[in-house]
Design an enzyme around this catalytic site. Structure first.
Site, short mmCIF file in Angstrom:
data_model
loop_
_atom_site.label_atom_id
_atom_site.label_comp_id
_atom_site.label_asym_id
_atom_site.label_seq_id
_atom_site.Cartn_x
_atom_site.Cartn_y
_atom_site.Cartn_z
N ASP A 54 -17.36 93.57 -46.24
CA ASP A 54 -17.78 93.94 -44.83
C ASP A 54 -17.28 95.05 -44.74
OD1 ASP A 54 -19.66 91.35 -44.42
OD2 ASP A 54 -18.66 90.58 -42.79
N ASP B 13 -29.48 83.79 -39.06
CA ASP B 13 -27.94 83.56 -38.87
C ASP B 13 -27.85 82.69 -37.20
OD1 ASP B 13 -26.74 85.05 -40.76
OD2 ASP B 13 -27.18 86.74 -39.33
#
Length: 240
Positions: free
Chosen positions: A8, A129
Site C-alpha cells: 500500500d 469493502d
C-alpha cells in the site's frame, strides 16, 4: 490459490493501516522496490498494490512510483486506488499492470464498469469493502446503504470476473479473515473471489485453500512475520 503479497502506497511510502483508518498509518518498509523484490524471491508471481492517496482523494500523486514498481518488480500487478475513469484504467493497463481494481467508482457508476469490462475483459476486478455488511467507499471513509451481497450480484451481471472482498473490521488486525462472509459471497456469485483483510498465518491460508477461493491478499502478516510468504505460496499451489 494465488497468493498476492500487498504493497500500500501513501505519500510515496510503503505503509499499512488498521481497519482502513488513515490515523493508524505506519511505514512498514523503507524501500518498496526491495519489498517487491523480496516477494518475487519468495516465489510470488502476483502483487496487490493500492494507492491510498488515490483511494481517498481520487487523485494519483503516486502514479510515477507505481508505474516504476510495476515495471521493475517482474510480477503480475493488480492495482487499485483512485481509478475513477477510463483514462486511469487505460493508463495502468497499457503501462504494465495486469489487472486494475475498481472500487468507489464501481458502486457509483455502473456504466463505467460496463465500459471497462467491454474494453479489457478479465483484466478488470471490483473491490468490495464491507463495514457491517455495507459497502464502503472513498478509501473506506464513507459507508453506503448497499449490502455487499446485493452489490456483488450487480457486479456479476456486468460480467466482472474478479471480486476482491475485504471485511474492514478484520483489515490489518491479524485476527483471520471473515470466513463466514467469504463463504456467503462464494455461494451468492460465480465470480473468482480474492480474500483480503485479516489473514494472519499459514493456517488461514490452508483454510482459504480448502474453501476454494481464487486468491488471498497478504499484507501485514508478511511484514509482521506471522506468515512466511514462501510457505504460503507453496501451500497456495499453482499460480495463475
Amino acid at each position: 490459490m494465488i497468493i498476492l503479497p500487498a504493497i500500500d502506497i501513501k505519500d510515496g511510502n510503503c505503509v499499512r493501516l488498521k481497519k482502513g483508518d488513515f490515523g493508524t498509518v505506519h511505514k512498514v518498509s523503507e524501500n518498496p522496490f526491495e519489498t517487491a523484490k523480496s516477494f518475487k524471491a519468495a516465489g510470488a508471481e502476483w502483487m496487490h498494490m493500492v494507492d491510498l492517496d488515490g483511494a481517498k482523494t481520487g487523485q494519483r500523486p503516486n502514479r510515477e512510483l507505481i508505474l516504476k514498481l510495476i515495471k521493475e518488480s517482474g510480477l503480475n500487478v493488480e492495482i487499485g486506488g483512485g481509478i475513477r475513469d477510463m483514462d486511469c484504467v487505460r493508463d495502468y493497463l497499457e503501462n504494465g499492470a495486469a489487472r486494475v481494481i475498481l472500487g468507489s467508482a464501481a458502486l457509483e457508476n455502473k456504466e463505467f464498469v460496463k465500459q471497462a469490462v467491454a474494453e479489457y475483459g478479465d483484466r478488470i476486478a471490483v473491490g468490495i469493502d464491507a463495514k457491517d455488511r455495507k459497502v464502503a467507499t472513498k478509501g473506506w471513509l464513507n459507508t453506503s446503504n448497499v449490502d455487499f451481497i446485493d452489490f456483488a450480484k450487480e457486479i456479476e451481471q456486468l460480467n466482472v470476473k474478479y471480486i476482491i472482498f475485504t471485511d474492514i473490521s478484520c483489515d490489518g488486525m491479524l485476527t483471520g479473515p471473515n470466513f463466514a462472509l467469504l463463504k456467503e459471497l462464494q455461494n451468492a456469485v460465480s465470480c473468482n473471489i480474492i480474500a483480503s483483510g485479516g489473514i494472519r498465518d499459514i493456517d488461514n491460508i490452508s483454510e482459504l485453500c480448502k474453501m476454494g477461493v481464487y486468491g488471498a491478499i497478504c499484507g501485514k502478516s508478511i511484514y509482521s512475520g506471522t506468515l512466511d510468504l514462501k510457505e504460503a505460496v507453496k501451500i497456495g499451489g499453482l499460480q495463475k
